[in-house]
Design a protein around this motif. Structure first.
Motif, PDB file in Angstrom:
ATOM      1  N   GLU A   1       0.859  -1.183   0.000  1.00  0.00           N
ATOM      2  CA  GLU A   1       0.000   0.000   0.000  1.00  0.00           C
ATOM      3  C   GLU A   1       0.899   1.236   0.000  1.00  0.00           C
ATOM      4  O   GLU A   1       1.794   1.351   0.831  1.00  0.00           O
ATOM      5  N   LEU A   2       0.662   2.134  -0.940  1.00  0.00           N
ATOM      6  CA  LEU A   2       1.477   3.352  -1.056  1.00  0.00           C
ATOM      7  C   LEU A   2       0.596   4.590  -1.002  1.00  0.00           C
ATOM      8  O   LEU A   2      -0.479   4.624  -1.618  1.00  0.00           O
ATOM      9  N   ARG A   3       1.079   5.602  -0.281  1.00  0.00           N
ATOM     10  CA  ARG A   3       0.463   6.933  -0.297  1.00  0.00           C
ATOM     11  C   ARG A   3       1.584   7.922  -0.616  1.00  0.00           C
ATOM     12  O   ARG A   3       2.586   7.967   0.090  1.00  0.00           O
ATOM     13  N   VAL A   4       1.378   8.690  -1.680  1.00  0.00           N
ATOM     14  CA  VAL A   4       2.422   9.627  -2.120  1.00  0.00           C
ATOM     15  C   VAL A   4       1.809  11.026  -2.196  1.00  0.00           C
ATOM     16  O   VAL A   4       0.754  11.210  -2.818  1.00  0.00           O
ATOM     17  N   TYR A   5       2.478  11.985  -1.582  1.00  0.00           N
ATOM     18  CA  TYR A   5       1.997  13.368  -1.549  1.00  0.00           C
ATOM     19  C   TYR A   5       2.911  14.239  -2.416  1.00  0.00           C
ATOM     20  O   TYR A   5       4.141  14.104  -2.371  1.00  0.00           O
ATOM     21  N   TYR A   6       2.273  15.136  -3.178  1.00  0.00           N
ATOM     22  CA  TYR A   6       3.004  16.019  -4.088  1.00  0.00           C
ATOM     23  C   TYR A   6       2.650  17.473  -3.795  1.00  0.00           C
ATOM     24  O   TYR A   6       1.519  17.795  -3.452  1.00  0.00           O
ATOM     25  N   ASP A   7       3.640  18.330  -3.974  1.00  0.00           N
ATOM     26  CA  ASP A   7       3.419  19.777  -3.904  1.00  0.00           C
ATOM     27  C   ASP A   7       3.671  20.328  -5.295  1.00  0.00           C
ATOM     28  O   ASP A   7       4.805  20.349  -5.768  1.00  0.00           O
ATOM     29  N   LYS A   8       2.603  20.727  -5.990  1.00  0.00           N
ATOM     30  CA  LYS A   8       2.699  21.196  -7.385  1.00  0.00           C
ATOM     31  C   LYS A   8       3.420  20.172  -8.260  1.00  0.00           C
ATOM     32  O   LYS A   8       4.238  20.513  -9.105  1.00  0.00           O
ATOM     33  N   GLY A   9       3.112  18.901  -8.047  1.00  0.00           N
ATOM     34  CA  GLY A   9       3.688  17.836  -8.864  1.00  0.00           C
ATOM     35  C   GLY A   9       5.040  17.334  -8.411  1.00  0.00           C
ATOM     36  O   GLY A   9       5.589  16.420  -9.017  1.00  0.00           O
ATOM     37  N   VAL A  10       5.583  17.883  -7.319  1.00  0.00           N
ATOM     38  CA  VAL A  10       6.883  17.438  -6.800  1.00  0.00           C
ATOM     39  C   VAL A  10       6.649  16.583  -5.556  1.00  0.00           C
ATOM     40  O   VAL A  10       6.056  17.039  -4.574  1.00  0.00           O
ATOM     41  N   GLN A  11       7.100  15.341  -5.604  1.00  0.00           N
ATOM     42  CA  GLN A  11       6.913  14.410  -4.492  1.00  0.00           C
ATOM     43  C   GLN A  11       7.666  14.910  -3.259  1.00  0.00           C
ATOM     44  O   GLN A  11       8.843  15.238  -3.331  1.00  0.00           O
ATOM     45  N   PHE A  12       6.962  14.961  -2.103  1.00  0.00           N
ATOM     46  CA  PHE A  12       7.642  15.400  -0.887  1.00  0.00           C
ATOM     47  C   PHE A  12       7.436  14.456   0.294  1.00  0.00           C
ATOM     48  O   PHE A  12       8.136  14.550   1.297  1.00  0.00           O
ATOM     49  N   HIS A  13       6.486  13.526   0.198  1.00  0.00           N
ATOM     50  CA  HIS A  13       6.271  12.605   1.322  1.00  0.00           C
ATOM     51  C   HIS A  13       5.662  11.310   0.801  1.00  0.00           C
ATOM     52  O   HIS A  13       4.746  11.341  -0.023  1.00  0.00           O
ATOM     53  N   THR A  14       6.173  10.181   1.294  1.00  0.00           N
ATOM     54  CA  THR A  14       5.671   8.874   0.875  1.00  0.00           C
ATOM     55  C   THR A  14       5.500   7.979   2.093  1.00  0.00           C
ATOM     56  O   THR A  14       6.359   7.955   2.972  1.00  0.00           O
ATOM     57  N   ILE A  15       4.380   7.259   2.122  1.00  0.00           N
ATOM     58  CA  ILE A  15       4.152   6.250   3.157  1.00  0.00           C
ATOM     59  C   ILE A  15       4.031   4.918   2.440  1.00  0.00           C
ATOM     60  O   ILE A  15       3.175   4.743   1.564  1.00  0.00           O
ATOM     61  N   CYS A  16       4.901   3.982   2.800  1.00  0.00           N
ATOM     62  CA  CYS A  16       4.922   2.660   2.168  1.00  0.00           C
ATOM     63  C   CYS A  16       4.651   1.612   3.236  1.00  0.00           C
ATOM     64  O   CYS A  16       5.357   1.555   4.249  1.00  0.00           O
ATOM     65  N   LYS A  17       3.624   0.787   3.006  1.00  0.00           N
ATOM     66  CA  LYS A  17       3.304  -0.295   3.933  1.00  0.00           C
ATOM     67  C   LYS A  17       3.293  -1.612   3.169  1.00  0.00           C
ATOM     68  O   LYS A  17       2.806  -1.673   2.042  1.00  0.00           O
ATOM     69  N   VAL A  18       3.831  -2.651   3.810  1.00  0.00           N
ATOM     70  CA  VAL A  18       3.927  -3.968   3.185  1.00  0.00           C
ATOM     71  C   VAL A  18       3.486  -5.020   4.200  1.00  0.00           C
ATOM     72  O   VAL A  18       3.761  -4.895   5.395  1.00  0.00           O
ATOM     73  N   GLY A  19       2.804  -6.053   3.718  1.00  0.00           N
ATOM     74  CA  GLY A  19       2.402  -7.159   4.584  1.00  0.00           C
ATOM     75  C   GLY A  19       2.036  -8.382   3.767  1.00  0.00           C
ATOM     76  O   GLY A  19       2.057  -8.360   2.540  1.00  0.00           O
ATOM     77  N   ASP A  20       1.711  -9.455   4.479  1.00  0.00           N
ATOM     78  CA  ASP A  20       1.271 -10.669   3.792  1.00  0.00           C
ATOM     79  C   ASP A  20      -0.120 -10.488   3.211  1.00  0.00           C
ATOM     80  O   ASP A  20      -0.489 -11.118   2.234  1.00  0.00           O
ATOM     81  N   ASP A  21      -0.912  -9.612   3.841  1.00  0.00           N
ATOM     82  CA  ASP A  21      -2.248  -9.250   3.359  1.00  0.00           C
ATOM     83  C   ASP A  21      -2.577  -7.866   3.908  1.00  0.00           C
ATOM     84  O   ASP A  21      -1.756  -7.249   4.592  1.00  0.00           O
ATOM     85  N   LYS A  22      -3.787  -7.386   3.619  1.00  0.00           N
ATOM     86  CA  LYS A  22      -4.150  -6.023   4.019  1.00  0.00           C
ATOM     87  C   LYS A  22      -4.180  -5.843   5.537  1.00  0.00           C
ATOM     88  O   LYS A  22      -3.928  -4.756   6.054  1.00  0.00           O
ATOM     89  N   SER A  23      -4.468  -6.920   6.277  1.00  0.00           N
ATOM     90  CA  SER A  23      -4.587  -6.816   7.739  1.00  0.00           C
ATOM     91  C   SER A  23      -3.235  -6.828   8.452  1.00  0.00           C
ATOM     92  O   SER A  23      -3.159  -6.536   9.642  1.00  0.00           O
ATOM     93  N   SER A  24      -2.160  -7.162   7.731  1.00  0.00           N
ATOM     94  CA  SER A  24      -0.848  -7.271   8.391  1.00  0.00           C
ATOM     95  C   SER A  24       0.147  -6.205   7.916  1.00  0.00           C
ATOM     96  O   SER A  24       1.354  -6.388   8.035  1.00  0.00           O
ATOM     97  N   LEU A  25      -0.354  -5.099   7.371  1.00  0.00           N
ATOM     98  CA  LEU A  25       0.529  -4.067   6.820  1.00  0.00           C
ATOM     99  C   LEU A  25       1.354  -3.383   7.897  1.00  0.00           C
ATOM    100  O   LEU A  25       0.849  -3.048   8.967  1.00  0.00           O
ATOM    101  N   LYS A  26       2.629  -3.149   7.576  1.00  0.00           N
ATOM    102  CA  LYS A  26       3.529  -2.385   8.452  1.00  0.00           C
ATOM    103  C   LYS A  26       4.328  -1.424   7.592  1.00  0.00           C
ATOM    104  O   LYS A  26       4.725  -1.756   6.478  1.00  0.00           O
ATOM    105  N   GLU A  27       4.579  -0.232   8.154  1.00  0.00           N
ATOM    106  CA  GLU A  27       5.333   0.765   7.397  1.00  0.00           C
ATOM    107  C   GLU A  27       6.788   0.330   7.263  1.00  0.00           C
ATOM    108  O   GLU A  27       7.415  -0.103   8.243  1.00  0.00           O
ATOM    109  N   VAL A  28       7.311   0.432   6.041  1.00  0.00           N
ATOM    110  CA  VAL A  28       8.683   0.003   5.741  1.00  0.00           C
ATOM    111  C   VAL A  28       9.346   1.039   4.837  1.00  0.00           C
ATOM    112  O   VAL A  28       8.664   1.814   4.168  1.00  0.00           O
TER     113      VAL A  28
END
Length: 200
Positions: A144-171
């Motif tokens: 699962e990825l969330r990426v934030y942009y300021d006028k099209g320039v990436q400034f913050h990303t949250i990346c979570k990975v798991g075996d399934d949706k219920s086991s996601l952890k930020e990495v």
């Protein structure tokens, strides 16, 4: 004296980092508000027969080399504004939702693309399954990825990975996931061009 200068430099650096962090938090909060407003508007528009609809749904069935048949649904949400220069209304993209289901691998990916008022990327969200390295092995993971942009320039990303949706952890981001970010960013322009080709 040298100790004082060192302490002073460290204090200034901490204040600078704190200011950048507060500025970043404010931008993220602004984008989240923009996203929530867009979701509220879409739900209102789709739920109220008195409000004219401004969206296009495209269904695509495609055979991808190496991954087989896919069924894709793309929803374009847009608004019309009067352009003084050309003297007519022009449709501007606000938000796109895309769901892709692969029948052979039985996998599914989901993406959301939020544009700011000037048509620049503001937010990208995606979930998908992929194979990531764990030691010497490749293991199927849910991302699962969330990426934030300021006028099209990436400034913050949250990346979570798991075996399934219920086991996601930020990495931390890996090279494989960075590739998905790059692919997602390119889609902002392609989707905008696709809407312009259909309406403008």
């Amino acid at each position: 004296m040298k100790k004082f200068i060192l302490v002073f430099i460290i204090a200034i650096l901490n204040l600078t980092c704190l200011a950048q962090s507060d500025s970043e938090k404010a931008k993220i909060a602004e984008i989240r508000k923009m996203y929530n407003n867009e979701m509220e508007w879409i739900n209102t528009m789709l739920g109220d027969e008195a409000i004219p609809d401004d969206y296009i749904t495209a269904k695509v069935r495609h055979n991808h080399a190496g991954s087989g048949q896919s069924d894709e649904t793309i929803e374009f949400y847009f608004s019309d504004d009067f352009d003084e220069e050309i003297g007519s209304y022009v449709s501007s993209i606000n938000f796109v939702r895309r769901t892709m289901v692969y029948t052979v691998s039985e996998s599914k990916s989901y993406e959301e693309f939020l544009y700011d008022a000037d048509g620049f990327p503001a937010f990208y969200y995606t979930t998908f399954t992929t194979y990531l390295k764990e030691g010497d092995d490749l293991v199927e993971k849910f991302v699962e990825l969330r990426v934030y942009y300021d006028k099209g320039v990436q400034f913050h990303t949250i990346c979570k990975v798991g075996d399934d949706k219920s086991s996601l952890k930020e990495v931390p981001l890996t090279e494989e996931i960075e590739n998905q970010l790059f692919f997602g960013f390119l889609q902002f322009g392609k989707l905008k061009d696709a809407l312009n080709g259909m309406l403008n």
